[in-house]
Design a protein around this motif. Structure first.
Motif, mmCIF file in Angstrom:
data_model
loop_
_atom_site.group_PDB
_atom_site.id
_atom_site.type_symbol
_atom_site.label_atom_id
_atom_site.label_comp_id
_atom_site.label_asym_id
_atom_site.label_seq_id
_atom_site.Cartn_x
_atom_site.Cartn_y
_atom_site.Cartn_z
ATOM 1 N N LYS A 83 -8.433 5.269 -3.542
ATOM 2 C CA LYS A 83 -8.307 4.681 -2.204
ATOM 3 C C LYS A 83 -7.261 5.184 -1.223
ATOM 4 O O LYS A 83 -7.162 5.061 -0.123
ATOM 5 C CB LYS A 83 -7.918 3.158 -2.463
ATOM 6 N N HIS A 84 -6.122 5.925 -2.049
ATOM 7 C CA HIS A 84 -4.983 6.660 -1.498
ATOM 8 C C HIS A 84 -5.114 7.742 -1.431
ATOM 9 O O HIS A 84 -4.483 8.331 -0.574
ATOM 10 C CB HIS A 84 -3.698 6.181 -2.359
ATOM 11 N N THR B 14 2.363 1.750 -3.383
ATOM 12 C CA THR B 14 1.442 2.167 -4.438
ATOM 13 C C THR B 14 1.383 3.743 -4.290
ATOM 14 O O THR B 14 1.157 4.424 -5.259
ATOM 15 C CB THR B 14 0.371 1.295 -4.294
ATOM 16 N N THR C 288 -9.829 3.903 -9.279
ATOM 17 C CA THR C 288 -10.499 3.289 -8.146
ATOM 18 C C THR C 288 -9.423 3.527 -6.925
ATOM 19 O O THR C 288 -9.524 3.731 -5.914
ATOM 20 C CB THR C 288 -11.300 1.969 -8.376
ATOM 21 N N THR C 289 -8.097 2.583 -7.488
ATOM 22 C CA THR C 289 -7.112 2.666 -6.603
ATOM 23 C C THR C 289 -6.485 3.791 -6.120
ATOM 24 O O THR C 289 -6.243 4.145 -4.948
ATOM 25 C CB THR C 289 -5.868 1.672 -7.125
ATOM 26 N N VAL D 122 -2.002 1.863 -12.204
ATOM 27 C CA VAL D 122 -3.108 1.295 -11.297
ATOM 28 C C VAL D 122 -4.285 2.022 -11.796
ATOM 29 O O VAL D 122 -4.625 2.826 -12.570
ATOM 30 C CB VAL D 122 -3.025 1.882 -9.827
ATOM 31 N N LYS E 260 0.858 -1.346 0.049
ATOM 32 C CA LYS E 260 0.129 -0.018 0.063
ATOM 33 C C LYS E 260 0.796 1.288 0.035
ATOM 34 O O LYS E 260 0.587 2.307 -0.751
ATOM 35 C CB LYS E 260 -0.895 0.064 1.264
#
Length: 197
Positions: A53-54, A15, A49-50, A46, A12
């Motif tokens: 998330k971050h 990313t 959506t990813t 990525v 995580k």
């Protein structure tokens, strides 16, 4: 912590860093307004959506260390040495930030980054909101250190003034002198620092 959890947390973090790095590269190359979140996600390999998330939005990609800033502000108050006042600790913390600022300024991309933030109203506003958003956490830490109620207005005022002081200090030709003067005022008040005025 299990090995799988540790690996997942590292992934995580990698990313998140890849997204922040890709965003900075694209923003500096093309300009902030010419880059979309899909461009950043594609560059970091990525999904959009990813990315979300971050990071909550496009501006947050520019200021990827927001949580670290708040934690450091609170730690400056909570972990100050015995005998050091809260204003002194905050002054030192902001001056340390100035030193880090000077170190980063040696990176040729840093000047371009600062120009981009200053020249982009959305980023300039976000940077100010991001910094002052730490006021509640800082005020709570000051209240705790003073043994005051969590909603003590004096603690909230000190937090606000200390956070707002940063831009004055950064713009001043002699940041150390500016920090000394601003935090002397916060420490001792107007009357003590300006006898008779």
């Amino acid at each position: 912590m299990t090995e799988a959890t540790g690996r997942r947390e590292r992934k995580k973090a990698q990313t998140r860093q890849a997204l922040a790095d890709a965003a900075l590269e694209l923003f500096l190359e093309r300009g902030y307004d010419q880059v979309g979140v899909k461009d950043v996600a594609d560059a970091a390999d990525v999904s959009v959506t990813t990315l979300f998330k971050h990071f909550p939005g496009k501006e947050a990609l520019v200021f990827d260390q927001d949580d670290d800033l708040e934690a450091a502000l609170v730690a400056a108050v909570r972990e100050r040495p015995p005998g050091r006042s809260v204003p002194e600790a905050l002054r030192e913390h902001l001056l340390l930030g100035q030193t880090r600022f000077a170190v980063h300024s040696a990176d040729p991309r840093f000047a371009a980054f600062l120009r981009m933030v200053q020249d982009t109203p959305a980023l300039r506003d976000y940077a100010h909101r991001m910094w002052t958003r730490h006021e509640a956490a800082l005020a709570a830490a000051i209240a705790e250190a003073a043994g005051a109620p969590r909603d003590d207005v004096r603690c909230a005022a000190l937090a606000r003034f200390a956070l707002e002081a940063r831009s004055l200090i950064q713009r001043h030709p002699d940041p150390a002198r500016a920090a000394d003067e601003v935090f002397a005022l916060l420490e001792h008040g107007w009357t003590a620092s300006h006898q008779g005025t």
